[in-house]
Scaffold this active site. Structure first.
Site, PDB file in Angstrom:
ATOM      1  N   HIS A 120      31.607  53.001  -8.815  1.00 30.90           N
ATOM      2  CA  HIS A 120      31.022  52.430  -7.588  1.00 30.90           C
ATOM      3  C   HIS A 120      31.725  53.015  -6.357  1.00 30.90           C
ATOM      4  CE1 HIS A 120      30.605  49.038  -4.611  1.00 30.90           C
ATOM      5  NE2 HIS A 120      29.350  49.227  -4.973  1.00 30.90           N
ATOM      6  N   SER A 144      22.620  51.959  -7.756  1.00 37.80           N
ATOM      7  CA  SER A 144      23.469  50.813  -8.080  1.00 37.80           C
ATOM      8  C   SER A 144      22.787  50.007  -9.181  1.00 37.80           C
ATOM      9  CB  SER A 144      23.792  49.989  -6.835  1.00 37.80           C
ATOM     10  OG  SER A 144      22.801  49.071  -6.538  1.00 37.80           O
ATOM     11  N   ASP A 178      23.175  53.040   7.958  1.00 39.10           N
ATOM     12  CA  ASP A 178      23.551  52.814   6.554  1.00 39.10           C
ATOM     13  C   ASP A 178      22.958  51.499   6.074  1.00 39.10           C
ATOM     14  OD1 ASP A 178      24.850  52.842   4.129  1.00 39.10           O
ATOM     15  OD2 ASP A 178      26.816  52.317   4.944  1.00 39.10           O
ATOM     16  N   MET A 179      22.136  51.530   5.064  1.00 38.87           N
ATOM     17  CA  MET A 179      21.518  50.270   4.598  1.00 38.87           C
ATOM     18  C   MET A 179      21.197  50.289   3.109  1.00 38.87           C
ATOM     19  SD  MET A 179      17.530  50.516   5.428  1.00 38.87           S
ATOM     20  CE  MET A 179      16.606  51.504   4.248  1.00 38.87           C
ATOM     21  N   ALA A 180      21.271  49.107   2.518  1.00 39.77           N
ATOM     22  CA  ALA A 180      20.728  48.914   1.172  1.00 39.77           C
ATOM     23  C   ALA A 180      19.213  48.864   1.316  1.00 39.77           C
ATOM     24  CB  ALA A 180      21.246  47.602   0.594  1.00 39.77           C
ATOM     25  N   LYS A 228       6.996  49.431   0.472  1.00 43.96           N
ATOM     26  CA  LYS A 228       7.636  50.570   1.147  1.00 43.96           C
ATOM     27  C   LYS A 228       9.106  50.681   0.730  1.00 43.96           C
ATOM     28  CE  LYS A 228       4.613  49.852   5.089  1.00 43.96           C
ATOM     29  NZ  LYS A 228       4.517  49.684   6.534  1.00 43.96           N
ATOM     30  N   GLY A 310      24.679  51.199  13.728  1.00 43.73           N
ATOM     31  CA  GLY A 310      26.067  51.647  13.558  1.00 43.73           C
ATOM     32  C   GLY A 310      26.977  51.229  14.695  1.00 43.73           C
TER      33      GLY A 310
HETATM   34  P1  NAI Z   1      23.232  45.828   7.097  1.00 47.03           P
HETATM   35  O1  NAI Z   1      21.966  45.074   6.852  1.00 47.03           O
HETATM   36  O2  NAI Z   1      24.408  45.049   7.540  1.00 47.03           O
HETATM   37  O3  NAI Z   1      22.963  46.977   8.191  1.00 47.03           O
HETATM   38  C1  NAI Z   1      21.942  47.928   8.024  1.00 47.03           C
HETATM   39  C2  NAI Z   1      21.893  48.845   9.237  1.00 47.03           C
HETATM   40  O4  NAI Z   1      21.378  48.114  10.361  1.00 47.03           O
HETATM   41  C3  NAI Z   1      23.265  49.368   9.677  1.00 47.03           C
HETATM   42  O5  NAI Z   1      23.178  50.726  10.001  1.00 47.03           O
HETATM   43  C4  NAI Z   1      23.588  48.543  10.916  1.00 47.03           C
HETATM   44  O6  NAI Z   1      24.405  49.248  11.834  1.00 47.03           O
HETATM   45  C5  NAI Z   1      22.215  48.323  11.485  1.00 47.03           C
HETATM   46  N1  NAI Z   1      22.152  47.149  12.362  1.00 47.03           N
HETATM   47  C6  NAI Z   1      22.556  45.890  12.083  1.00 47.03           C
HETATM   48  N2  NAI Z   1      22.344  45.086  13.153  1.00 47.03           N
HETATM   49  C7  NAI Z   1      21.803  45.871  14.113  1.00 47.03           C
HETATM   50  C8  NAI Z   1      21.345  45.626  15.445  1.00 47.03           C
HETATM   51  N3  NAI Z   1      21.427  44.423  16.015  1.00 47.03           N
HETATM   52  N4  NAI Z   1      20.848  46.657  16.136  1.00 47.03           N
HETATM   53  C9  NAI Z   1      20.766  47.894  15.605  1.00 47.03           C
HETATM   54  N5  NAI Z   1      21.174  48.180  14.351  1.00 47.03           N
HETATM   55  C10 NAI Z   1      21.678  47.177  13.613  1.00 47.03           C
HETATM   56  O7  NAI Z   1      23.622  46.676   5.818  1.00 47.03           O
HETATM   57  P2  NAI Z   1      23.340  46.351   4.281  1.00 47.03           P
HETATM   58  O8  NAI Z   1      21.964  46.775   3.932  1.00 47.03           O
HETATM   59  O9  NAI Z   1      23.731  44.949   3.986  1.00 47.03           O
HETATM   60  O10 NAI Z   1      24.375  47.341   3.545  1.00 47.03           O
HETATM   61  C11 NAI Z   1      25.785  47.095   3.659  1.00 47.03           C
HETATM   62  C12 NAI Z   1      26.577  48.214   3.028  1.00 47.03           C
HETATM   63  O11 NAI Z   1      26.515  48.131   1.617  1.00 47.03           O
HETATM   64  C13 NAI Z   1      26.174  49.636   3.377  1.00 47.03           C
HETATM   65  O12 NAI Z   1      27.330  50.265   3.899  1.00 47.03           O
HETATM   66  C14 NAI Z   1      25.766  50.281   2.066  1.00 47.03           C
HETATM   67  O13 NAI Z   1      26.134  51.652   1.968  1.00 47.03           O
HETATM   68  C15 NAI Z   1      26.554  49.447   1.093  1.00 47.03           C
HETATM   69  N6  NAI Z   1      25.950  49.440  -0.241  1.00 47.03           N
HETATM   70  C16 NAI Z   1      26.566  50.165  -1.221  1.00 47.03           C
HETATM   71  C17 NAI Z   1      26.068  50.155  -2.494  1.00 47.03           C
HETATM   72  C18 NAI Z   1      26.734  50.985  -3.558  1.00 47.03           C
HETATM   73  O14 NAI Z   1      26.380  50.839  -4.722  1.00 47.03           O
HETATM   74  N7  NAI Z   1      27.671  51.852  -3.247  1.00 47.03           N
HETATM   75  C19 NAI Z   1      24.871  49.376  -2.856  1.00 47.03           C
HETATM   76  C20 NAI Z   1      24.281  48.690  -1.742  1.00 47.03           C
HETATM   77  C21 NAI Z   1      24.816  48.693  -0.479  1.00 47.03           C
END
Ligand code: NAI
Length: 355
Positions: A120, A144, A178-180, A228, A310
Site C-alpha cells: 500500500h 486498492s 488527488d482523489m479516491a 462515471k 490541493g
Molecule cells: P478528498 O475528498 O479529501 O479530496 C479530493 C480532492 O478535492 C483533493 O485534491 C482536494 O484538494 C480537493 N478539494 C477538497 N476540498 C476542496 C475545495 N473546497 N475546493 C477545491 N478543491 C478541494 O480526497 P479523498 O478522495 O478522500 O482521498 C484522500 C487520499 O487518499 C488521497 O491522497 C488518495 O491518494 C488517497 N488514497 C490512497 C489509496 C491507496 O490505496 N494508496 C486509496 C484511496 C485513496
C-alpha cells in the site's frame, strides 16, 4: 469525542520511524514511510497518516512486506518502463519509482512507468508533487482492495482506486489534485459509526446493494458520480493492474487478509514534459494565470472563496508544520508505547469494525 494531542512534525516522524523499525523495517525505509505519513497528517489527510502505523507494523512483523526487496527499474521501450517492487513497503517503492521516472521523462519527453508488485502506497499526491517540482506534468493511479460496488451492482468488485494529477506553476506551489474514485473514504464511514451518526445515502450501500444512511449497515462504497466514477475506477484498475499482468478487480488482495503475504499491487505514472509541447515558461505562466482567475471567481452563497484543488491541504501543511499536527490521543498513546502492534487485522474483511 476523541481527544486530540498536538505533536510537532519532527516528534511524530521519530515516533513513527521507531515503531516501524521495531516491527522489523529497515531504517532507510522506515525513514521514508515516516516522512510520507507525517506529510499526510500535516496536509490533514488523516486517513493515510499515523492512523495506519499499527496496521503497517502488523503486516511487517507478520512477513507481508519484503524487508530487503530486490528493486529494479526496467526500461521496456523508448518511453516505457516497469519498476519492480518485490512487495516492498509501498511508500518506499513508490518514492524510488518516481525518482527513476523523473529523469527518464526528461530524457524522452513522455514516460509511462508501471510499478509492479508493491504494498500500500498511501497518498498519491506525495509522489506526483515531486514530478511537478521537476517541471513535469504527472498523472498517477493505483489499485486498492475491493470494497466498491460497480454501478447497479450489489457486490463489491473494485477498490477506491485513486487518481492524482500535478502540473508545475510559475510562482506558487505546483497544482496537485488527488482523489479516491469513491464518494467517501472508508475512514469517514468508520467515523460516523463511532459517533452513531447517519451518513448521506449517496456514500454507500448495504448487503442488498441499496443505498443506506446507517453506517453500521455499510457493505460496499459507491463510486463518485454513478457510472462515471465506476468507469474511472475501471480505467485505474486496467492501467495500474491489468496492464502489468497483476491481479485485477475483485482479485486484488485485501488490505487485512493474508498478512504474511505480499499485496502484489500495481501503480502507474504517466509523466509529460510540457517543454516538448509548448514553451515551459508560457505553460507555467498560464498555470499561474489560471490560479489567479479561479481565485477571482465570485464565491457562491455559503463559500468564502474558490480554492484550487490541493490548496487547502497545502495551507494546512504550512500551519501544522509550525504549530504542530493534530493526532488522536489513542494513536499517540500507541506510538509512545512499547506495543509493536495489536495483532488485530489478520483475516478481517474490509468492512470490519476494527479497521
Ligand atoms: P478528498 O475528498 O479529501 O479530496 C479530493 C480532492 O478535492 C483533493 O485534491 C482536494 O484538494 C480537493 N478539494 C477538497 N476540498 C476542496 C475545495 N473546497 N475546493 C477545491 N478543491 C478541494 O480526497 P479523498 O478522495 O478522500 O482521498 C484522500 C487520499 O487518499 C488521497 O491522497 C488518495 O491518494 C488517497 N488514497 C490512497 C489509496 C491507496 O490505496 N494508496 C486509496 C484511496 C485513496
Amino acid at each position: 469525542m476523541t481527544e486530540i494531542v498536538t505533536v510537532m512534525p519532527d516528534e511524530l516522524h521519530r515516533l513513527i520511524k521507531n515503531k516501524l523499525e521495531s516491527a522489523g523495517l529497515r531504517s532507510e525505509q522506515a525513514e521514508e514511510v515516516a516522512k510520507h505519513l507525517v506529510y499526510a497528517d500535516a496536509c490533514g489527510i488523516h486517513s493515510h497518516g499515523a492512523v495506519r502505523v499499527d496496521y503497517y507494523a502488523e503486516r511487517i512483523a507478520k512477513g507481508g512486506i519484503t524487508i530487503d526487496p530486490q528493486l529494479k527499474f526496467e526500461k521496456t521501450g523508448p518511453s516505457s518502463a516497469i519498476f519492480h517492487g518485490d512487495n516492498g513497503m509501498g511508500h518506499y517503492v513508490s518514492k524510488l519509482a518516481i525518482e527513476e521516472a523523473i529523469p527518464f521523462a526528461k530524457e524522452t519527453g513522455v514516460a509511462v512507468v508501471g510499478v509492479s508488485r508493491m504494498g500500500h502506497s498511501g497518498v498519491l499526491s506525495y509522489y506526483v508533487k515531486k514530478a511537478a517540482e521537476n517541471d513535469l506534468i504527472c498523472i498517477a493511479m493505483c489499485q486498492s482492495d475491493p470494497m466498491v460496488v460497480p454501478f447497479g451492482g450489489a457486490e463489491n468488485y473494485y477498490g477506491t482506486n485513486p487518481i492524482a494529477f500535478s502540473a508545475p506553476r510559475k510562482n506558487g506551489h505546483p497544482f496537485v489534485f488527488d482523489m479516491a474514485t469513491t464518494v467517501q473514504a472508508w475512514g469517514k464511514i468508520l467515523d460516523a459509526r463511532s459517533k452513531n451518526q447517519e451518513i448521506p445515502n449517496t456514500w454507500a450501500v448495504d448487503q442488498a446493494g441499496v443505498p443506506t444512511t446507517d453506517p453500521h449497515d455499510v457493505a460496499g462504497l459507491l463510486p463518485i458520480a454513478g457510472p462515471k466514477g465506476y468507469g474511472l475506477m475501471m480505467m485505474v484498475d486496467i492501467l495500474s493492474g491489468m496492464l502489468m499482468g497483476l491481479p485485477f478487480g475483485k482479485h486484488v488482495s485485501s488490505m487485512y487478509d493474508k498478512m504474511n503475504e505480499g499485496r502484489e499491487l500495481g501503480q502507474l505514472y504517466i509523466l509529460i514534459d510540457p517543454s516538448r509541447f509548448t514553451s515551459l515558461e508560457l505553460f507555467k505562466e498560464n498555470m499561474e494565470q489560471t490560479f489567479e482567475e479561479l481565485h477571482q471567481i465570485k464565491p457562491a452563497e455559503g463559500f468564502d472563496q474558490v480554492y484550487v484543488p490541493g490548496e487547502l491541504g497545502q495551507q494546512r501543511y504550512e500551519k501544522y508544520s509550525v504549530e504542530g499536527i493534530p493526532v488522536e490521543q489513542n494513536i499517540y498513546n500507541y506510538l509512545v508505547s512499547e506495543t509493536v502492534h495489536f495483532d488485530k487485522y489478520g483475516g478481517l474483511n474490509a468492512f470490519a469494525e476494527k479497521s
